[in-house]
Every structure is written in structure tokens, then in C-alpha cells.
Design a protein around this motif. Structure first.
Motif, PDB file in Angstrom:
ATOM      1  N   TYR A   1       0.435   3.820  -3.161  1.00  0.00           N
ATOM      2  CA  TYR A   1      -0.489   4.910  -2.848  1.00  0.00           C
ATOM      3  C   TYR A   1      -0.347   6.102  -3.799  1.00  0.00           C
ATOM      4  O   TYR A   1      -1.343   6.646  -4.278  1.00  0.00           O
ATOM      5  CB  TYR A   1      -0.304   5.381  -1.402  1.00  0.00           C
ATOM      6  CG  TYR A   1      -1.237   6.506  -1.042  1.00  0.00           C
ATOM      7  CD1 TYR A   1      -2.601   6.278  -0.881  1.00  0.00           C
ATOM      8  CD2 TYR A   1      -0.774   7.810  -0.889  1.00  0.00           C
ATOM      9  CE1 TYR A   1      -3.471   7.310  -0.560  1.00  0.00           C
ATOM     10  CE2 TYR A   1      -1.635   8.849  -0.573  1.00  0.00           C
ATOM     11  CZ  TYR A   1      -2.971   8.588  -0.405  1.00  0.00           C
ATOM     12  OH  TYR A   1      -3.828   9.617  -0.104  1.00  0.00           O
ATOM     13  N   SER A   2       0.884   6.511  -4.098  1.00  0.00           N
ATOM     14  CA  SER A   2       1.072   7.673  -4.974  1.00  0.00           C
ATOM     15  C   SER A   2       0.552   7.405  -6.381  1.00  0.00           C
ATOM     16  O   SER A   2       0.064   8.318  -7.052  1.00  0.00           O
ATOM     17  CB  SER A   2       2.553   8.063  -5.029  1.00  0.00           C
ATOM     18  OG  SER A   2       2.981   8.544  -3.768  1.00  0.00           O
TER      19      SER A   2
ATOM     20  N   HIS B   1      -8.049   7.930  -4.530  1.00  0.00           N
ATOM     21  CA  HIS B   1      -7.708   8.105  -3.110  1.00  0.00           C
ATOM     22  C   HIS B   1      -8.711   8.991  -2.378  1.00  0.00           C
ATOM     23  O   HIS B   1      -8.774   8.975  -1.147  1.00  0.00           O
ATOM     24  CB  HIS B   1      -6.304   8.698  -2.983  1.00  0.00           C
ATOM     25  CG  HIS B   1      -6.184  10.098  -3.493  1.00  0.00           C
ATOM     26  ND1 HIS B   1      -6.357  10.438  -4.816  1.00  0.00           N
ATOM     27  CD2 HIS B   1      -5.921  11.266  -2.845  1.00  0.00           C
ATOM     28  CE1 HIS B   1      -6.195  11.737  -4.969  1.00  0.00           C
ATOM     29  NE2 HIS B   1      -5.943  12.270  -3.798  1.00  0.00           N
TER      30      HIS B   1
ATOM     31  N   TRP C   1      -0.401   6.035   4.185  1.00  0.00           N
ATOM     32  CA  TRP C   1      -0.482   7.095   3.179  1.00  0.00           C
ATOM     33  C   TRP C   1       0.553   8.179   3.483  1.00  0.00           C
ATOM     34  O   TRP C   1       1.151   8.755   2.564  1.00  0.00           O
ATOM     35  CB  TRP C   1      -1.871   7.725   3.146  1.00  0.00           C
ATOM     36  CG  TRP C   1      -3.071   6.845   3.088  1.00  0.00           C
ATOM     37  CD1 TRP C   1      -4.313   7.146   3.543  1.00  0.00           C
ATOM     38  CD2 TRP C   1      -3.199   5.518   2.532  1.00  0.00           C
ATOM     39  NE1 TRP C   1      -5.198   6.114   3.323  1.00  0.00           N
ATOM     40  CE2 TRP C   1      -4.538   5.097   2.698  1.00  0.00           C
ATOM     41  CE3 TRP C   1      -2.310   4.640   1.917  1.00  0.00           C
ATOM     42  CZ2 TRP C   1      -5.016   3.862   2.280  1.00  0.00           C
ATOM     43  CZ3 TRP C   1      -2.770   3.396   1.505  1.00  0.00           C
ATOM     44  CH2 TRP C   1      -4.094   3.020   1.677  1.00  0.00           C
TER      45      TRP C   1
ATOM     46  N   PHE D   1       0.821  -1.207   0.000  1.00  0.00           N
ATOM     47  CA  PHE D   1       0.000   0.000   0.000  1.00  0.00           C
ATOM     48  C   PHE D   1       0.859   1.263   0.000  1.00  0.00           C
ATOM     49  O   PHE D   1       0.534   2.244  -0.668  1.00  0.00           O
ATOM     50  CB  PHE D   1      -0.930   0.016   1.215  1.00  0.00           C
ATOM     51  CG  PHE D   1      -2.000  -1.047   1.176  1.00  0.00           C
ATOM     52  CD1 PHE D   1      -2.468  -1.523  -0.033  1.00  0.00           C
ATOM     53  CD2 PHE D   1      -2.525  -1.574   2.340  1.00  0.00           C
ATOM     54  CE1 PHE D   1      -3.450  -2.497  -0.084  1.00  0.00           C
ATOM     55  CE2 PHE D   1      -3.513  -2.553   2.302  1.00  0.00           C
ATOM     56  CZ  PHE D   1      -3.974  -3.021   1.090  1.00  0.00           C
TER      57      PHE D   1
END
Length: 457
Positions: free
Chosen positions: A306-307, A315, A337, A302
Motif C-alpha cells: 500500500y505505501s 491510492h 491501509w 496489500f
């Protein structure tokens, strides 16, 4: 920089006034809905004085200027394309949101809807989270007697936001779904009524069962829940819109709210509320199983991805999931995050120290600092993604930091804050800080090892 001159140069590079459907701005970026993005000269825009990057996302073409600069540019740019500051703050902004949504795919539109509902609520949850952190320190280090008036009152202050969360969500969701905001708040109030047992912090209490036309209705409240009130207010907005179509205008003000509250109240307590509770409990259970079984591997994946998820705009939907997690001990997604975000800052700093390009240096330093404060768009779109390999380096740093915060079980008391501000709501500030150092250091080293092709200009 000459803000007026930049605004004047920007219009033809966007394909002219007619190509700009609507325009607004946030704290750092111009947000434009463009009719035909193929007419945009992106490379020329990025060369303009003060521009830190440009990208297309969530149905909008966005130009990064930075805090304090973007509003000055917009003051000149708005009139050139037919948008004034007064319009941007009022009705024009609504049409801009509608125009942007029409250009999104259904999934991105859904994510943006959840974001629009939860972003206004974040300050209340952040304040409560910070108070929870303060109470935790008071209790751990015996600063104040837990039975004292000071501690009891602060405990009331910290729990209030979560107890009335359905009311806050009801108000915000009704606005987003096109319903009356105060009726949305009333529906939230029904779902947190004192006659319903408050499940917040009461694990052993058993609710009473009310007989309603032969059906057993469990008298359990929805304090602190998210999904039940979202579903209920969506139904409420549709009912209200339906009633307004059939109720005569002369009695609309009296009859429509009356019918809406009655029918939605029954639907909330009999059908949608219990169904939403099951969905919410199922979601948190599945995430809990993944978190407990996969452990650091989940954080690694994750944190690394995430980016990339940010690039899709999906997101924005995570706020609803994170708010639901606060009912089960803490938000364990937010620290992951946060690792991805500070890693973007680390990769940007690596670019700053190594690059010989003057324009890149001017963008990289403030973009890196911004990422450490939780605002990653300048770093991602202005530097890292533009050079590609620094973005990969940031993903590596985010993965390493994500694995560490999951391994040490770092959690947050709220949503919305990442980077350095998240120290205020982190339940374990020491391990959170170590995770940040790992993410930043890993991103810097990975970016320098991977290298990137330096621009000629």
C-alpha cells in the motif's frame, strides 16, 4: 523559526519566481507546480529550518513543514511568487489544480479526480460510520432497547448519509466534471426518488417494472451506490456543456437546465444507471472473492504494497471502491491501509531512537506521531523513503498487520480514517488494536534489523 526568512530562501532554491507555475498549501505541505523541476535544489531545501522533507508527486513538488507552520510560511512565500492568501482560497486554487493535473499521466489524473470528488464527502460518511459503531455497541451490550425512540432516531441519523449518498456524490462530481453542482444534486435526487424502491437494507424486496416505450424499466433506486451516479453525472456535465454551446445566451438559464435534467434523467434510468450498477456489483464481487479465497495472503500483499501505491498517487482512487464496499457489510480494505500507515509510524520511531543525526531526530518524532493519526507523508517522504531501508521495514510491518486484520475479518463503517482515529469506525476495535500493535512492532523490529546508512551531515 523565521518564517519570512525561510520563504525568501526557498524561492531561489526552487529555480526562482518564474519557475513556480502555481502554489497552494494543505494542512502540512506547500504544494507547488514547477515548470522545470531540474532547477530545484532539493537537498538544500531539506536543510532549511522547519523543512521536514520534500518530494515530487501527483504533478506537484511538495515541501513538508507540518501543521501550523506551513500556512505561516505560505503567507510570506505566496506574495514572493505572485500568489496571495485570498487568491489561494478562491480562483487561484482552481488554476493550481488544473496546472497540477496537466503534469500528471492519465491514470494519476483519473485517481486525483476521484479523490477530489470523495474527499469533501468523507466527513458525512465518517459521522455515519461512528454512529453505526455506537448503535452496534448499544445493541450488543443492551444499553438501549432497539425499539426505543433513542435507538430508532440514531438509526435514522446513521443511515441518512448512505441513503442520500448519490446526491452528495452528484453535487461533488458535478463540480469536478465542470457541471452545475445543483443539477448534479438533482440527478442524484432522481436516482434516489421515493418512487424507486430503496435497496438499502431490503434484500428480499422485488421492484416493480415500468413500461416505457416498450422497454421494461426496473424501478430500483440507487441509494448507497457510487459508480452509477459517478457515470451519470459525468454524462450530465458533458450534456450541459454541449447544450450551452448551442443554446442562445438569452434563454440559456431556462433551456439548458431543462434539457440537461430531462435527457440525463432518461439516460440515468434507462442506460447508465443499470450499467453502473452492474459494474459496481461486479467490482465488489471480484474483491469479495479475492478477500474470501486469498484471505490473510491478500492482507499480507496489500498491506505490504500500500505505501508503495501511495507513492504513485493511485491510492486516491480507492475511496470510490471503499464507498461501494459499504453496501455489502463493511469496508474491509480500510483496515489493511491503516496497518500500512501505522507501520510507517513504527519505522519512523525506530529511526528516531537509533539515529544520531539531529535534523533526522527533529523530523522523525512528529512524523511518526502524524503517521499514527493517519497522515503518513512526513514519515514516508521525510524519513523512511529518504533512508530506503526503513521504508522496507514499514512495508514488512504493514504486511504483517494486514494479514492479521484480514484473518480476524476486521471491517470499518466508513472511509477516510486510518491510524488511531479509525478506532471510532472499526467494527472490531480489539482486533484492530492488536493489528496496529503487530504492524508497529513488526516495522520497528524490521527497521532495526535492516539498519540504514546514517547521513554524515
Amino acid at each position: 523559526m523565521n518564517h519570512k526568512e525561510v520563504a525568501e530562501k526557498l524561492v531561489p532554491l526552487l529555480g526562482g519566481k518564474a519557475n513556480v507555475v502555481s502554489a497552494t498549501h494543505c494542512a502540512t505541505r506547500l504544494r507547488l507546480v514547477i515548470d522545470d523541476e531540474s532547477q530545484i535544489d532539493k537537498s538544500a531545501i531539506e536543510e532549511l529550518d522547519g523543512v521536514k522533507g520534500a518530494f515530487s508527486s501527483s504533478g506537484q513538488f511538495q515541501i513538508i513543514f507540518g501543521t501550523g507552520t506551513v500556512n505561516k510560511v505560505f503567507a510570506h512565500f505566496g506574495p514572493l511568487v505572485g500568489v496571495s492568501m485570498e487568491e489561494e482560497e478562491g480562483g487561484k486554487d482552481v488554476s493550481h489544480k488544473d496546472a497540477a493535473k496537466r503534469k500528471m499521466n492519465p491514470f494519476a489524473r483519473f485517481a486525483r479526480t476521484l479523490s477530489n470528488i470523495f474527499v469533501p464527502i468523507i466527513p458525512a460518511i465518517v459521522a455515519a460510520g461512528m454512529l453505526m459503531g455506537l448503535l452496534g455497541l448499544m445493541n450488543t451490550y443492551n444499553w438501549v432497547d432497539p425499539e426505543s425512540g433513542m435507538f430508532v432516531m440514531l438509526d435514522m441519523f446513521s443511515s441518512a448519509s448512505f441513503i442520500i449518498l448519490p446526491i452528495l456524490i452528484g453535487f461533488s462530481a458535478a463540480k469536478e466534471f465542470g457541471g452545475n453542482t445543483y443539477l448534479g444534486a438533482v440527478i442524484g435526487g432522481i436516482m434516489t426518488h421515493p418512487s424507486l424502491l430503496n435497496p438499502w437494507g431490503l434484500s428480499d424486496a422485488q421492484p416493480e417494472t415500468l413500461d416505457f416505450l416498450g422497454f421494461g424499466v426496473e424501478m430500483l433506486g440507487y441509494q448507497g451506490t457510487v459508480i452509477p451516479v459517478l457515470l451519470t453525472v459525468y454524462v450530465m456535465a458533458k450534456m450541459e456543456q454541449g447544450f450551452r454551446k448551442i443554446v442562445p445566451n438569452a434563454i440559456d438559464l431556462l433551456l439548458t437546465p431543462f434539457l440537461t435534467v430531462i435527457f440525463t434523467g432518461f439516460v440515468a434510468l434507462l442506460v447508465v444507471g443499470p450499467l453502473g450498477r452492474m459494474l459496481g456489483n461486479g467490482l465488489t464481487s471480484v474483491l469479495g472473492i479475492v478477500y474470501e479465497t486469498a484471505g490473510p495472503i491478500a492482507g499480507l500483499i496489500f498491506g505490504g504494497l500500500y505505501s508503495t501505491i501511495v507513492l504513485t498517487g493511485v491510492h486516491h482512487s480507492f475511496h470510490a471502491i471503499e464507498a461501494e464496499l459499504l453496501n455489502v457489510g463493511g469496508n474491509y480494505l480500510l483496515p489493511i491501509w491503516a496497518m500500512a500507515n501505522v507501520a510507517q509510524g513504527g519505522a519512523t520511531l525506530a529511526v528516531f531512537f537509533k539515529t544520531k543525526n539531529k535534523k533526522t531526530k527533529e523530523i522523525a518524532l512528529p512524523a511518526g506521531i502524524s503517521a499514527f493519526l493517519g497522515i503518513t507523508e512526513p514519515a514516508i517522504f521525510g524519513v523512511n523513503l529518504k533512508h530506503r531501508r526503513p521504508f522496507i521495514g514499514a512495508a514488512i510491518g504493514g504486511a504483517l498487520g494486514g494479514a492479521y486484520v484480514v484473518f480476524t475479518q476486521v471491517m470499518a463503517n466508513g472511509i477516510g480514517l486510518t491510524g488511531l482515529p479509525m478506532f471510532a469506525i472499526a467494527q472490531d476495535p480489539i482486533n484492530y488494536g492488536i493489528g496496529c500493535l503487530i504492524a508497529i512492532g513488526g516495522a520497528v523490529i524490521a527497521t532495526l534489523l535492516l539498519g540504514w546508512k546514517e547521513e554524515v551531515k
